[in-house]
Scaffold this active site. Sequence first.
Site, PDB file in Angstrom:
ATOM      1  N   GLU A 174      37.484  43.452  98.836  1.00 19.74           N
ATOM      2  CA  GLU A 174      38.020  42.882  99.910  1.00 19.74           C
ATOM      3  C   GLU A 174      37.578  43.433 101.024  1.00 19.74           C
ATOM      4  O   GLU A 174      37.535  42.884 102.020  1.00 19.74           O
ATOM      5  CB  GLU A 174      39.585  42.767  99.829  1.00 19.74           C
ATOM      6  CG  GLU A 174      40.154  41.683  98.839  1.00 19.74           C
ATOM      7  CD  GLU A 174      39.748  40.432  98.925  1.00 19.74           C
ATOM      8  OE1 GLU A 174      39.243  39.866 100.068  1.00 19.74           O
ATOM      9  OE2 GLU A 174      39.894  39.413  98.106  1.00 19.74           O
ATOM     10  N   GLU A 233      41.213  53.223  77.780  1.00 22.60           N
ATOM     11  CA  GLU A 233      41.925  54.102  78.681  1.00 22.60           C
ATOM     12  C   GLU A 233      42.509  55.488  77.834  1.00 22.60           C
ATOM     13  O   GLU A 233      42.817  56.357  78.581  1.00 22.60           O
ATOM     14  CB  GLU A 233      43.269  53.478  79.374  1.00 22.60           C
ATOM     15  CG  GLU A 233      44.343  53.113  78.036  1.00 22.60           C
ATOM     16  CD  GLU A 233      45.807  52.689  78.713  1.00 22.60           C
ATOM     17  OE1 GLU A 233      46.700  53.293  78.396  1.00 22.60           O
ATOM     18  OE2 GLU A 233      45.884  51.592  79.117  1.00 22.60           O
TER      19      GLU A 233
END
EC number: 4.2.1.126
Length: 302
Positions: free
Chosen positions: A85, A116
């Site tokens: 953004e 992960e």
Amino acid sequence: MKEHLPSLTTELRNERTMQIDSADTLDILRIINEEDQKVALAVQKVLPDVRVAVDFAVQSLSRGGRLIYIGAGTSGRLGVLDAVECPPTFSTPPEWVQGLMAGGEKAFVKAVEGAEDKEEWGERDLREIGLTDKDTVVGIAASGRTPYVIGALKYARRIGAKAVALSCNERARISREADHAIEVVVGPEVLTGSTRMKAGTAHKMILNMISTTTMIKLGKVYENLMVDVNISNHKLKERAIHIIRTVTGVSTEQAIEALEQAHNEVKTAIVMLEAKTTYEGAVERLKQANGYVRQAILQALR
């Protein structure tokens, strides 16, 4: 590390939601809403820690470095979301703020099992983007124990980059691997262990704060207006014209003309109008003011 999982705050059962499966729809919504209201208060408690992260980020970007978010699952997605953004909102180069997540870009829409759990992958991903000691790395993990994030923070500190740990548990494992830790404790989730809920909301709020405050400190905002907005579509062009009119008080036609003369640079258009100068003059004034619109205008009015 697995044996410690049930003892984490993010994994505890919430006593207020024990009967949520038998509640009616409106009561479920009320319970969730009431729990969500606790998040902002938890974030408020760690604002001094968030400030440190902002200071790191401002320092990094001011000297040619980057702000890097890195995490797995929801945590990684939130980092990517905040990073992507920044270019449209603040006209930043895409490399200024980056989001990395375990499993790569494909993991954003579909989980990559086991990604992960690999500490070395965190280091590898930072190596691949050429991490340097000018950068700031924010490792995000609600549990505070994700190996991928631990590996990333260890590597960041080893090469001299600033390392920040963002978690939702006190005395989190990742906190030990960072220069500074943000531990925002929001309490047990509505659904036990579902950290996409309160923990995710808290992290989204904090990442918004880090990126937005950093950009404000770097001169990307005038008053409370996004004067560095990237005009990439019709909506953003309308917003740019409105911003110019709001600051300068000119007509829509004058705002459009100034924006065109300023090559769609809102900051430049504002300084052109307020300082009554040419495009080149406005660019020079902004350069002398290090990109800060307020200083550029004040200097012109002296």
